[in-house]
Scaffold this motif. Structure first.
Motif, short mmCIF file in Angstrom:
data_model
loop_
_atom_site.label_atom_id
_atom_site.label_comp_id
_atom_site.label_asym_id
_atom_site.label_seq_id
_atom_site.Cartn_x
_atom_site.Cartn_y
_atom_site.Cartn_z
N LEU A 1 3.19 -16.99 -21.43
CA LEU A 1 1.75 -16.83 -21.73
C LEU A 1 1.35 -17.55 -23.02
O LEU A 1 0.17 -17.60 -23.36
N SER A 2 2.33 -18.09 -23.76
CA SER A 2 2.02 -18.68 -25.06
C SER A 2 2.02 -20.22 -24.98
O SER A 2 3.08 -20.82 -24.79
N PRO A 3 0.83 -20.85 -25.13
CA PRO A 3 0.79 -22.32 -25.10
C PRO A 3 1.68 -22.93 -26.18
O PRO A 3 2.30 -23.97 -26.00
N ARG A 4 1.79 -22.24 -27.33
CA ARG A 4 2.60 -22.73 -28.45
C ARG A 4 4.07 -22.81 -28.01
O ARG A 4 4.77 -23.79 -28.25
N LEU A 5 4.52 -21.74 -27.33
CA LEU A 5 5.92 -21.72 -26.87
C LEU A 5 6.15 -22.75 -25.76
O LEU A 5 7.25 -23.29 -25.64
N HIS A 6 5.13 -23.04 -24.98
CA HIS A 6 5.27 -24.12 -23.99
C HIS A 6 5.70 -25.39 -24.70
O HIS A 6 6.62 -26.09 -24.26
N GLU A 7 4.98 -25.69 -25.81
CA GLU A 7 5.26 -26.94 -26.54
C GLU A 7 6.66 -26.91 -27.14
O GLU A 7 7.42 -27.87 -27.04
N PRO B 1 0.83 -1.20 0.00
CA PRO B 1 0.00 0.00 0.00
C PRO B 1 0.87 1.25 0.00
O PRO B 1 1.92 1.27 0.64
N GLY B 2 0.47 2.25 -0.73
CA GLY B 2 1.22 3.51 -0.74
C GLY B 2 2.18 3.60 -1.91
O GLY B 2 2.67 4.67 -2.24
N HIS B 3 2.47 2.47 -2.57
CA HIS B 3 3.38 2.53 -3.72
C HIS B 3 2.60 3.04 -4.92
O HIS B 3 1.59 2.46 -5.31
N LYS B 4 3.10 4.15 -5.52
CA LYS B 4 2.32 4.79 -6.59
C LYS B 4 2.80 4.32 -7.96
O LYS B 4 3.97 4.38 -8.27
N VAL B 5 1.86 3.86 -8.79
CA VAL B 5 2.18 3.53 -10.18
C VAL B 5 1.35 4.48 -11.01
O VAL B 5 0.14 4.58 -10.84
N THR B 6 2.02 5.20 -11.92
CA THR B 6 1.27 6.23 -12.65
C THR B 6 0.60 5.65 -13.91
O THR B 6 -0.43 6.12 -14.32
N GLU B 7 1.22 4.63 -14.54
CA GLU B 7 0.58 4.02 -15.71
C GLU B 7 0.88 2.53 -15.73
O GLU B 7 1.87 2.10 -15.12
N PRO B 8 0.05 1.75 -16.42
CA PRO B 8 0.30 0.30 -16.42
C PRO B 8 1.64 0.00 -17.05
O PRO B 8 2.06 0.67 -18.00
N GLY B 9 2.35 -1.00 -16.53
CA GLY B 9 3.65 -1.36 -17.10
C GLY B 9 3.50 -2.46 -18.13
O GLY B 9 2.43 -3.06 -18.26
N ARG B 10 4.58 -2.69 -18.90
CA ARG B 10 4.55 -3.74 -19.92
C ARG B 10 4.73 -5.10 -19.27
O ARG B 10 5.42 -5.24 -18.26
N VAL B 11 4.11 -6.12 -19.86
CA VAL B 11 4.34 -7.49 -19.41
C VAL B 11 5.75 -7.88 -19.84
O VAL B 11 6.14 -7.59 -20.98
N SER B 12 6.53 -8.50 -18.97
CA SER B 12 7.94 -8.74 -19.31
C SER B 12 8.08 -9.79 -20.42
O SER B 12 7.17 -10.59 -20.66
N PHE B 13 9.24 -9.78 -21.04
CA PHE B 13 9.53 -10.68 -22.17
C PHE B 13 9.30 -12.15 -21.78
O PHE B 13 8.61 -12.90 -22.45
N PHE B 14 9.90 -12.57 -20.65
CA PHE B 14 9.80 -13.98 -20.24
C PHE B 14 8.37 -14.35 -19.88
O PHE B 14 7.91 -15.46 -20.14
#
Ligand SMILES: CC(C)=CCC/C(C)=C/CC/C(C)=C/C=C/C(C)=C/C=C/C=C(C)/C=C/C=C(C)/C=C/C=C(C)/C=C/CC(C)(C)O
Ligand SMILES: C[S@@+](CC[C@H](N)C(=O)[O-])C[C@H]1O[C@@H](n2cnc3c(N)ncnc32)[C@H](O)[C@@H]1O
Length: 391
Positions: A46-52, A28-41
């Motif tokens: 997140l990709s089922p294809r890459l899982h395979e 609580p109290g940590h300020k984020v001004t805009e949404p951040g990017r999802v990291s590369f890894f």
């Protein structure tokens, strides 16, 4: 004394008067001004294809298998824990501590059907608590350690209370249920125990049993060589002071706790003074140059902890030290024991909370303490220590 990274940061900030502790991401109290990017890894994961693809590529498949295994342990954690509880309730580790037994004899002793006991024993073997050798079930070193750690078995036996509270974690987190655990430690909070001295004794015993290992780690992290009088505030029946006295026979000791708790404390040394009182309502006695609070702060909300720290500050002489020892969250470096187990545990208790080093540091400084340091914990799942000096 070795200091970890958090404490290094803490020390640096402590030296800059008036410096504000930085907010901790995710807290609580940590300020984020805009949404951040999802990291590369994370995008790869997140990709089922890459899982395979990963799974079929040598070397890369080590990563998917390791991550899959880790994820499975998270998914199955409750079942592991319940298998352990069953092993404890059937006293299997105690039975095997006396002698190794073949399955049929063990089934007779536990009263369990052989086919079901076989499943439980195999689970115990997977948990490395027991092992099967030469036709017999025997105790493994981990199982031996489990029954030897003071208070651990009793802690596991009280987990059904916690698990009932967590059965619906969504309702639990929304605050829609009244947790049973909130009533489990009445001696910690007072009213019930004041009417029933036996209750205070039973719960103090569980707390004292589990405190031995906490006291030992705390005393390895804190230097009491030059201390003259150590006062343990909320010290229960005195386990911490007893251990401190063994290491420092010339140290004078004061045990401060609620009157009904001190009524069952054994006066184990002529150097020990019992100081009954409530840190909510009474002043904290002066005379100690070191004051410890072991597993006390996380039981209480900020509006109790803040005035308590101020009272401790005022009770110390200039240069006197405060020692806080309890499960402390990892903050920017999350720790599973403190940020999962103890954080949910203290939330279920409904009175206090597991805090991170920055939060404790801020509260100490607000009470007037300086030179806040945190020695590197030996075992964060047992305890962590934060020390500070009266300003
Ligand atoms: C020689 C070699 C290399 C190998 C041979 C194998 C061998 C001999 C192995 C054995 C080694 C050994 C001696 C192992 C010792 C292991 C120890 C000491 C393990 C300790 C584990 C401690 C644990 C898991 C502690 C758990 C604590 C818990 C769950 C505490 C809970 C506390 C609570 C809920 C407190 C509540 C207080 C409140 C109410 C919030 O205020
Ligand atoms: C979690 S127990 C810790 C006991 C001991 N320090 C240990 O680690 O085993 C919390 C202790 O704080 C004490 N306590 C709670 N409220 C208190 C109060 N208002 N004044 C003094 N002691 C209190 C309880 O009686 C209990 O002994």
């Amino acid at each position: 004394m070795a200091k970890d990274e958090v404490s290094a940061a803490t020390e640096k900030q402590a030296s800059a008067p008036g410096a504000q502790a930085p907010s901790v991401p995710g807290q609580p109290g940590h300020k984020v001004t805009e949404p951040g990017r999802v990291s590369f890894f994370t995008r790869i994961a997140l990709s089922p294809r890459l899982h395979e693809i990963f799974e079929r590529t040598p070397l890369f498949n080590r990563v998917t298998r390791r991550e899959g295994r880790a994820l499975f342990d998270v998914v199955a954690g409750f079942v592991h824990s319940q298998a352990l509880l069953a092993i404890v309730e059937f006293r299997i580790l105690h039975i095997l501590a006396e002698a190794s037994w073949p399955l049929p004899a063990l089934a007779d002793r536990t009263g369990l059907a052989e086919n079901r006991l076989a499943v439980l024993m195999q689970a115990g073997a997977a948990l490395k608590l027991v092992k099967f050798r030469r036709g017999m079930w025997e105790l493994a070193p981990r199982g031996a350690a489990f029954i030897t750690v003071p208070g651990l078995e009793a802690m596991v036996r009280h987990h059904p209370v916690l698990y009932r509270d967590l059965a619906d974690p969504v309702a639990f987190l929304k605050g829609d249920i009244e947790p049973e655990l909130a009533g489990f430690w009445p001696y910690v909070f007072g009213p019930l125990a004041q009417e029933d001295a036996g209750l205070a004794e039973r719960y103090s015993q569980l707390m004292a049993d589990s405190q031995r290992i906490v006291a030992d780690d705390t005393l390895r992290l804190v230097d009491l060589k030059n201390a003259k009088r150590l006062m343990d505030v909320g010290g229960g029946t005195g386990t911490f002071l007893r251990q401190a006295a063994k290491l420092h026979p010339n140290l004078d000791l004061t045990l401060f706790d609620l009157p009904h708790v001190l009524a069952v404390a054994e006066p184990f040394s002529p150097r020990l003074t019992l100081a009954p009182g409530s840190f909510r309502d009474d002043p904290i006695p002066t005379g100690a140059d070191v004051i410890s609070l072991v597993r006390v702060l996380y039981d209480h909300p900020d509006n109790v902890v803040e005035p308590l720290l101020k009272k401790v500050h005022d009770a110390l002489p200039p240069g006197g030290r405060i020692v806080v020892s309890e499960a402390i969250g990892g903050g920017a470096k999350p720790d599973p024991a403190c940020d999962i187990y103890f954080a949910f545990y203290t939330m279920a208790m409904s009175s206090g909370r597991t805090r991170n080093p920055e939060e404790i540091k801020k509260m100490l400084e607000a009470a007037g303490f300086v030179k806040v340091t945190k020695p590197r914990s030996l075992r964060p799942f047992i305890t962590s220590v934060i020390e500070a000096e009266r300003g």
